[in-house]
Scaffold this motif. Structure first.
Motif, PDB file in Angstrom:
ATOM      1  N   ALA A 170       0.838  -1.209   0.000  1.00  0.00           N
ATOM      2  CA  ALA A 170       0.000   0.000   0.000  1.00  0.00           C
ATOM      3  C   ALA A 170       0.865   1.247   0.000  1.00  0.00           C
ATOM      4  O   ALA A 170       0.573   2.232  -0.717  1.00  0.00           O
ATOM      5  N   ARG A 171       1.932   1.267   0.786  1.00  0.00           N
ATOM      6  CA  ARG A 171       2.830   2.417   0.836  1.00  0.00           C
ATOM      7  C   ARG A 171       3.479   2.669  -0.529  1.00  0.00           C
ATOM      8  O   ARG A 171       3.515   3.800  -1.024  1.00  0.00           O
ATOM      9  N   ILE A 172       4.011   1.595  -1.116  1.00  0.00           N
ATOM     10  CA  ILE A 172       4.739   1.751  -2.377  1.00  0.00           C
ATOM     11  C   ILE A 172       3.785   2.121  -3.503  1.00  0.00           C
ATOM     12  O   ILE A 172       4.064   3.029  -4.307  1.00  0.00           O
ATOM     13  N   ALA A 173       2.658   1.412  -3.591  1.00  0.00           N
ATOM     14  CA  ALA A 173       1.705   1.671  -4.676  1.00  0.00           C
ATOM     15  C   ALA A 173       1.165   3.091  -4.612  1.00  0.00           C
ATOM     16  O   ALA A 173       0.972   3.758  -5.644  1.00  0.00           O
ATOM     17  N   ASN A 174       0.926   3.584  -3.398  1.00  0.00           N
ATOM     18  CA  ASN A 174       0.426   4.948  -3.253  1.00  0.00           C
ATOM     19  C   ASN A 174       1.493   5.962  -3.660  1.00  0.00           C
ATOM     20  O   ASN A 174       1.213   6.943  -4.361  1.00  0.00           O
ATOM     21  N   HIS A 175       2.728   5.725  -3.240  1.00  0.00           N
ATOM     22  CA  HIS A 175       3.808   6.657  -3.562  1.00  0.00           C
ATOM     23  C   HIS A 175       4.092   6.692  -5.063  1.00  0.00           C
ATOM     24  O   HIS A 175       4.400   7.760  -5.614  1.00  0.00           O
ATOM     25  N   LEU A 176       3.987   5.527  -5.713  1.00  0.00           N
ATOM     26  CA  LEU A 176       4.261   5.454  -7.152  1.00  0.00           C
ATOM     27  C   LEU A 176       3.033   5.775  -7.993  1.00  0.00           C
ATOM     28  O   LEU A 176       3.103   5.752  -9.225  1.00  0.00           O
ATOM     29  N   SER A 177       1.909   6.034  -7.336  1.00  0.00           N
ATOM     30  CA  SER A 177       0.657   6.406  -8.013  1.00  0.00           C
ATOM     31  C   SER A 177       0.205   5.350  -9.016  1.00  0.00           C
ATOM     32  O   SER A 177      -0.340   5.683 -10.078  1.00  0.00           O
ATOM     33  N   ILE A 178       0.405   4.094  -8.675  1.00  0.00           N
ATOM     34  CA  ILE A 178      -0.053   3.033  -9.573  1.00  0.00           C
ATOM     35  C   ILE A 178      -1.422   2.526  -9.151  1.00  0.00           C
ATOM     36  O   ILE A 178      -2.268   2.197  -9.995  1.00  0.00           O
ATOM     37  N   VAL A 179      -1.684   2.455  -7.840  1.00  0.00           N
ATOM     38  CA  VAL A 179      -2.992   2.065  -7.345  1.00  0.00           C
ATOM     39  C   VAL A 179      -3.103   2.550  -5.900  1.00  0.00           C
ATOM     40  O   VAL A 179      -2.134   2.500  -5.143  1.00  0.00           O
ATOM     41  N   VAL A 207      -4.986   2.006  -2.328  1.00  0.00           N
ATOM     42  CA  VAL A 207      -5.763   0.950  -1.658  1.00  0.00           C
ATOM     43  C   VAL A 207      -6.085   1.287  -0.208  1.00  0.00           C
ATOM     44  O   VAL A 207      -6.677   0.460   0.490  1.00  0.00           O
ATOM     45  N   TYR A 208      -5.727   2.451   0.280  1.00  0.00           N
ATOM     46  CA  TYR A 208      -5.942   2.737   1.695  1.00  0.00           C
ATOM     47  C   TYR A 208      -7.421   2.734   2.066  1.00  0.00           C
ATOM     48  O   TYR A 208      -7.790   2.314   3.172  1.00  0.00           O
ATOM     49  N   HIS A 209      -8.273   3.196   1.156  1.00  0.00           N
ATOM     50  CA  HIS A 209      -9.704   3.179   1.474  1.00  0.00           C
ATOM     51  C   HIS A 209     -10.211   1.741   1.574  1.00  0.00           C
ATOM     52  O   HIS A 209     -11.094   1.425   2.380  1.00  0.00           O
ATOM     53  N   LEU A 210      -9.635   0.812   0.781  1.00  0.00           N
ATOM     54  CA  LEU A 210     -10.018  -0.595   0.861  1.00  0.00           C
ATOM     55  C   LEU A 210      -9.541  -1.208   2.178  1.00  0.00           C
ATOM     56  O   LEU A 210     -10.258  -1.995   2.812  1.00  0.00           O
ATOM     57  N   LEU A 211      -8.361  -0.833   2.605  1.00  0.00           N
ATOM     58  CA  LEU A 211      -7.844  -1.350   3.876  1.00  0.00           C
ATOM     59  C   LEU A 211      -8.714  -0.884   5.036  1.00  0.00           C
ATOM     60  O   LEU A 211      -8.945  -1.632   5.996  1.00  0.00           O
ATOM     61  N   GLU A 212      -9.186   0.348   4.951  1.00  0.00           N
ATOM     62  CA  GLU A 212     -10.054   0.854   6.010  1.00  0.00           C
ATOM     63  C   GLU A 212     -11.379   0.101   6.026  1.00  0.00           C
ATOM     64  O   GLU A 212     -11.901  -0.250   7.098  1.00  0.00           O
TER      65      GLU A 212
END
Length: 680
Positions: free
Chosen positions: A565-574, A576-581
């Motif tokens: 989640a950290r990497i994907a968010n930083h790289l703007s590829i996907v 997912v934080y709202h899904l984790l919540e």
């Protein structure tokens, strides 16, 4: 032996000269001023006197003439045939612990008896097996070189004339390749009736002591000669090697010495190389798994850094095998530890040292063939490693270090990388394989691709595509009937998603549209405001699987999901934080649900239950390798976790600032453990 002095006077004159085999008699010496003894009176015996001032020679060894010994041995077998075992029993005593007349036999006498047995080898049949076993149990390795050569001739003639004793001879020779040390208490309890005969200690009275290295050299020469003479002996040798292997609880020294000797055996019997290496690997995996089980049983704070605390490795025990090392003496002591946990930690440390030493030996052995000029030899060694992986390592749960042999040598060439990756892909997608084997293969595949420093970018992209294609097929199969995350029904899907996420976390740079195989990580930070360009299908594969109705982020390992989640968010590829919540309020189904597409929601009662058992195990076989001695072989092969340029630097600064501000409160409130630290 007592000494008899010779009488002086007429009686002495009449005494015949003693035979050479009788104890020496003494003779009085006359000095110039000695008085003549008075003549004896008629009818009266002369008085016998002794002179104490005389040099006495004592015959210390019981020796016989060779021809007399040969006749004695022949008559022993002849008389035994008619029921008289007196001479035969004497022969058994000569080669056994009990000696005739409680005297030690001289070297020449033992040699002559062995020559006589060699002349009567046809009589050493099955009915005389107790004598044969006495001969095999004798301390022949501690004698002179000429006797050893004669004894080996006797063994060769014995097995040629009486094949029934071949297994006994092979067993005796193999047992003399062990450490010659009493087995541990655990072995005695587990295998009370199957302990091997202790090897020769090299000590014989009146002969120079033979070192342990010389004993091993002599046993190898005898075994090599026997294998050349009777090639079928190699079949018996296979089972004998297994039975003589030190028990799992035996000392590090016992394992190292026996493994070294097995690998030396391979030098003159190359047809046994595959079996020998398979045996060593099988026993090594058992120790490896036991260490992991013991570490998990210990308290978390005790077992966590235990391997890192092991001191630097001692020198190779084959260079100093005459005396057991300190760890062996500690292992043999029966002292009780007051602290049970400390005692268990000590046992784990010994097992780790044992495993480290064996792995170092195996790395060195394989290195000789992989660096040699023969391509056939290199391919043969790699095929042996691959075979051991498929048959022993892969089906074994929780192997932690043994597989690094293949990890290292598979990266010796691009062909080997491709072969190993292809093998894992084939097993992972093979529906005929057991589910647990397929899941383990997926973990090996992802871990090798992620951690292998010499795995090229094209392999990374190909594996990503293979997994993505299989996941697309599974989604089409599972999604129509999906009612929510269900670990039991959709485990194959979740395993592959976790593998995909793991590969992405380590090798996302290779999944960009035009990666450079010779990149420097510091050069990969994308300029501010510029988006990353991804290889075709990468972004779609991640998005489709992550947001699937199967909801893999709820089931995959929390550590891997958090880092992704950290990497994907930083790289703007996907994102997912709202899904984790949302997943915080979702429970994993047990093959059932409240309705189609309506996952069970968390209640106050269910919130108290620990759902960690419903998450995939974050087991990736090539996690960091910390064995102190053998880790040198992996230098340059292993990809450490490097983080994300820009993101981790910012978090490190924030973390340092938080640490300074909260230093005063840390003792009272404690600190939270970062869940992502375990896997990366």
């Amino acid at each position: 032996m007592s000494t008899i002095r010779r009488p002086v006077g007429p009686v002495a004159a009449a005494t015949p000269k003693p035979l050479i085999r009788r104890p020496a008699l003494v003779r009085k010496r006359k000095d110039d001023d000695d008085e003549e003894a008075p003549p004896s009176s008629p009818g009266k015996k002369a008085r016998v006197t002794f002179d104490s001032d005389v040099e006495v020679r004592v015959v210390s060894a019981w020796e016989k003439a060779p021809l007399l010994i040969q006749e004695e041995v022949r008559r022993a077998f002849t008389k035994r045939a008619v029921g008289d075992d007196s001479g035969y029993d004497k022969l058994k005593d000569i080669y056994g612990e009990k000696k005739p007349n409680e005297e030690d036999l001289g070297p020449s006498t033992m040699k002559n008896y062995t020559i006589a047995l060699l002349a009567n080898v046809s009589a050493l049949n099955k009915s005389n097996s107790d004598l044969v076993h006495a001969v095999l149990g004798s301390n022949w390795l501690g004698r002179t070189e000429d006797y050893v050569a004669l004894y080996v001739r006797l063994l060769a003639n014995l097995v040629s004339a009486q094949g029934v004793f071949l297994a006994d001879v092979v067993r005796m020779l193999v047992n003399n390749l062990t450490a010659g040390k009493t087995h541990s208490l655990g072995t005695l309890k587990a295998f009370p009736n199957s302990l091997p005969v202790p090897p020769s200690n090299g000590g014989i009275e009146d002969l120079p002591r033979v070192t342990r290295l010389t004993i091993y050299d002599r046993a190898h020469r005898a075994l090599q000669y026997l294998l050349q003479l009777i090639p079928s002996a190699s079949r018996i040798l296979s089972s004998t090697m297994t039975n003589a292997f030190p028990h799992q609880t035996d000392s590090r020294r016992s394992h190292v010495i026996y493994v070294q000797n097995l690998l030396r055996l391979v030098e003159y019997s190359p047809e046994l190389r595959g079996e020998v290496l398979a045996l060593i690997t099988e026993r090594l995996v058992k120790v490896d798994v036991q260490v992991q089980v013991d570490l998990e049983d210990l308290a978390e704070d005790v077992g966590e850094d235990l391997v890192d605390q092991i001191p630097p490795a001692r020198p190779d025990l084959m260079d100093d095998i005459e005396e057991p090392d300190l760890s062996d003496r500690e292992e043999d002591s029966d002292e009780d530890e007051d602290d049970e946990e400390a005692q268990r930690a000590k046992e784990i440390t010994k097992n780790v040292e044992k495993m480290d030493a064996i792995l170092d030996i195996l790395f060195s052995h394989y290195e000789q063939s992989f660096t040699g000029p023969s391509i056939e030899e290199q391919d043969g060694s790699f095929n042996i490693l691959l075979s051991q992986f498929i048959t022993t390592i892969l089906p074994t749960h929780r192997s932690r270090h043994t597989q690094f042999l293949l990890f290292h040598f598979a990266q010796q060439s691009s062909d080997y990388v491709d072969t190993f990756v292809g093998t894992c892909v084939q097993i992972t997608f093979d529906k005929g394989q057991p589910a647990i084997v397929r899941q383990a293969s997926a973990a090996y595949l992802a871990s090798f691709v992620a951690r292998g420093m010499h795995v090229p970018s094209n392999i990374v992209r190909d594996v990503f595509d293979y997994i993505s294609g299989e996941l697309a097929r599974l989604r089409r199969e599972y999604e129509p009937d999906c009612r929510g995350p269900d670990m039991r029904r959709y485990s194959s899907f979740y395993v592959l998603v976790q593998a995909l996420l793991y590969i992405f976390c380590f090798r996302w740079r290779d999944l960009e549209s035009a990666p450079d195989d010779d990149f420097e990580e510091d050069d990969l930070a994308t300029p501010s405001g510029q988006e990353h360009q991804w290889k075709s299908g990468v972004k779609e594969a991640l998005s489709q699987n992550v947001f699937s109705k199967l909801n893999p982020l709820k089931v995959c390992s929390t550590a891997i999901v958090t880092e992704f989640a950290r990497i994907a968010n930083h790289l703007s590829i996907v994102y997912v934080y709202h899904l984790l919540e949302t997943n915080r309020r979702v429970r994993v189904l047990q093959s059932a649900g409240t309705g189609y597409g309506q996952p069970n929601r968390e209640t106050a009662l269910s919130a108290r239950r620990d759902e960690s058992y419903q998450h995939l195990d974050a087991y990736f076989p090539f996690d960091p390798y910390h064995l102190p001695k053998s880790k040198r072989w992996l230098e340059g092969d292993y990809r450490e976790w490097s983080g994300i340029p820009g993101l981790d630097d910012e978090q490190a600064s924030e973390s340092d600032s938080d640490d300074e501000e909260g230093a005063e409160c840390e003792v009272e409130e404690g600190t939270e453990t970062d869940e992502t630290g375990g896997s990366f």
